[in-house]
Motif scaffolding. Structure first.
Motif, mmCIF file in Angstrom:
data_model
loop_
_atom_site.group_PDB
_atom_site.id
_atom_site.type_symbol
_atom_site.label_atom_id
_atom_site.label_comp_id
_atom_site.label_asym_id
_atom_site.label_seq_id
_atom_site.Cartn_x
_atom_site.Cartn_y
_atom_site.Cartn_z
ATOM 1 N N MET A 1 0.842 -1.162 0.000
ATOM 2 C CA MET A 1 0.000 0.000 0.000
ATOM 3 C C MET A 1 0.896 1.236 0.000
ATOM 4 S SD MET A 1 -2.844 1.247 2.775
ATOM 5 C CE MET A 1 -3.662 -0.323 2.712
ATOM 6 N N ARG A 2 0.458 2.285 -0.699
ATOM 7 C CA ARG A 2 1.183 3.549 -0.678
ATOM 8 C C ARG A 2 0.207 4.701 -0.749
ATOM 9 N NH1 ARG A 2 2.800 5.864 -6.036
ATOM 10 N NH2 ARG A 2 1.532 4.787 -7.547
ATOM 11 N N PHE A 3 0.607 5.834 -0.233
ATOM 12 C CA PHE A 3 -0.233 7.019 -0.262
ATOM 13 C C PHE A 3 -0.258 7.580 -1.682
ATOM 14 C CE2 PHE A 3 -0.569 11.650 -0.090
ATOM 15 C CZ PHE A 3 -1.808 11.768 0.525
ATOM 16 N N LEU A 4 -1.460 7.915 -2.178
ATOM 17 C CA LEU A 4 -1.590 8.501 -3.509
ATOM 18 C C LEU A 4 -1.848 9.995 -3.450
ATOM 19 C CD1 LEU A 4 -3.708 5.796 -5.343
ATOM 20 C CD2 LEU A 4 -1.224 6.161 -5.403
ATOM 21 N N HIS A 5 -2.978 10.392 -2.842
ATOM 22 C CA HIS A 5 -3.286 11.814 -2.770
ATOM 23 C C HIS A 5 -4.362 12.101 -1.730
ATOM 24 C CE1 HIS A 5 -6.375 10.488 -5.729
ATOM 25 N NE2 HIS A 5 -7.137 11.352 -5.074
ATOM 26 N N SER A 6 -4.457 13.370 -1.369
ATOM 27 C CA SER A 6 -5.587 13.869 -0.583
ATOM 28 C C SER A 6 -6.373 14.782 -1.499
ATOM 29 C CB SER A 6 -5.114 14.679 0.620
ATOM 30 O OG SER A 6 -4.565 13.845 1.595
ATOM 31 N N MET A 7 -7.701 14.741 -1.386
ATOM 32 C CA MET A 7 -8.550 15.588 -2.220
ATOM 33 C C MET A 7 -9.290 16.567 -1.338
ATOM 34 S SD MET A 7 -11.911 16.280 -3.165
ATOM 35 C CE MET A 7 -13.075 14.955 -3.303
ATOM 36 N N VAL A 8 -9.287 17.824 -1.768
ATOM 37 C CA VAL A 8 -10.100 18.847 -1.112
ATOM 38 C C VAL A 8 -10.918 19.553 -2.183
ATOM 39 C CG1 VAL A 8 -8.572 19.178 0.861
ATOM 40 C CG2 VAL A 8 -8.248 20.563 -1.174
ATOM 41 N N ARG A 9 -12.166 19.835 -1.837
ATOM 42 C CA ARG A 9 -13.035 20.588 -2.738
ATOM 43 C C ARG A 9 -12.788 22.070 -2.510
ATOM 44 N NH1 ARG A 9 -16.001 16.286 -0.871
ATOM 45 N NH2 ARG A 9 -16.717 14.896 -2.509
ATOM 46 N N VAL A 10 -12.686 22.817 -3.586
ATOM 47 C CA VAL A 10 -12.425 24.250 -3.475
ATOM 48 C C VAL A 10 -13.551 25.038 -4.118
ATOM 49 C CG1 VAL A 10 -9.930 23.873 -3.402
ATOM 50 C CG2 VAL A 10 -11.019 24.343 -5.589
ATOM 51 N N ARG A 11 -13.849 26.194 -3.545
ATOM 52 C CA ARG A 11 -14.934 27.045 -4.046
ATOM 53 C C ARG A 11 -14.482 27.969 -5.164
ATOM 54 N NH1 ARG A 11 -15.295 26.806 1.479
ATOM 55 N NH2 ARG A 11 -17.217 25.912 2.287
ATOM 56 N N ASP A 12 -13.221 28.416 -5.105
ATOM 57 C CA ASP A 12 -12.678 29.371 -6.074
ATOM 58 C C ASP A 12 -11.322 28.827 -6.514
ATOM 59 O OD1 ASP A 12 -11.246 31.496 -7.281
ATOM 60 O OD2 ASP A 12 -12.352 32.998 -6.112
ATOM 61 N N LEU A 13 -11.264 28.267 -7.712
ATOM 62 C CA LEU A 13 -10.047 27.601 -8.174
ATOM 63 C C LEU A 13 -8.868 28.563 -8.249
ATOM 64 C CD1 LEU A 13 -8.703 24.997 -9.080
ATOM 65 C CD2 LEU A 13 -9.474 25.488 -11.415
ATOM 66 N N GLU A 14 -9.088 29.754 -8.767
ATOM 67 C CA GLU A 14 -7.983 30.713 -8.901
ATOM 68 C C GLU A 14 -7.442 31.142 -7.538
ATOM 69 O OE1 GLU A 14 -6.425 31.085 -11.769
ATOM 70 O OE2 GLU A 14 -7.944 29.690 -12.481
ATOM 71 N N ALA A 15 -8.325 31.423 -6.582
ATOM 72 C CA ALA A 15 -7.877 31.797 -5.237
ATOM 73 C C ALA A 15 -7.123 30.638 -4.584
ATOM 74 C CB ALA A 15 -9.063 32.212 -4.369
#
Length: 146
Positions: A1-15
């Motif tokens: 097993m290995r770590f791939l990624h963490s996902m976060v939802r963002v409201r303003d992509l540019e910011a």
């Protein structure tokens, strides 16, 4: 097993990109726009992980931007992301100069907490041994929650 990624939802992509790449120093590895699903995925890596991430697609931070507005709440249930930095004081000074509130200052020369524009808690940890205590950090109080 290995770590791939963490996902976060963002409201303003540019910011969010201005924060994660411009201020925090992460590097964009790839971007996927899905017109049918109405979302954009942006994968970021820490500079020292850049070559590995480009080759192995890990370790990454995935920013998910849904084109249609959604209320994600306070995002406090996520926990936090953690990044090791070469100089915690220089990193916090750069972030503060960029308008980021240092919620838990690095009073101990070792650890600080900030939040992204989407209120994701981010822990910054000094690489190696703690730095000697220094002002203004040593006497700076906590602000808010992290």
């Amino acid at each position: 097993m290995r770590f791939l990624h963490s996902m976060v939802r963002v409201r303003d992509l540019e910011a969010s990109l201005a924060f994660y790449t411009g201020l925090l120093g992460l590097v964009e590895i790839r971007r996927v726009e899905n017109r049918a699903g109405r979302f954009t995925l942006v994968f970021l890596a820490a500079p020292l992980d850049q070559a590995r991430a480009a080759d192995e697609w890990a370790p990454l931070l995935e920013l998910t931007y849904n084109w249609d507005p959604e209320d994600y709440g306070s995002a406090r249930n996520f926990g936090h992301l953690a990044f090791e930095v070469d100089d915690i004081y220089a990193t916090c000074a750069k972030l503060a100069a960029g308008g980021v509130t240092i919620l838990r200052p690095p009073r101990d020369g070792r650890m600080a907490f900030i939040r992204s524009p989407d209120q994701i808690s981010i822990e910054l940890l000094q690489k190696g041994a703690s730095l000697a205590q220094a002002e203004p950090w040593a006497s700076m109080p906590n602000t808010g929650t992290w």
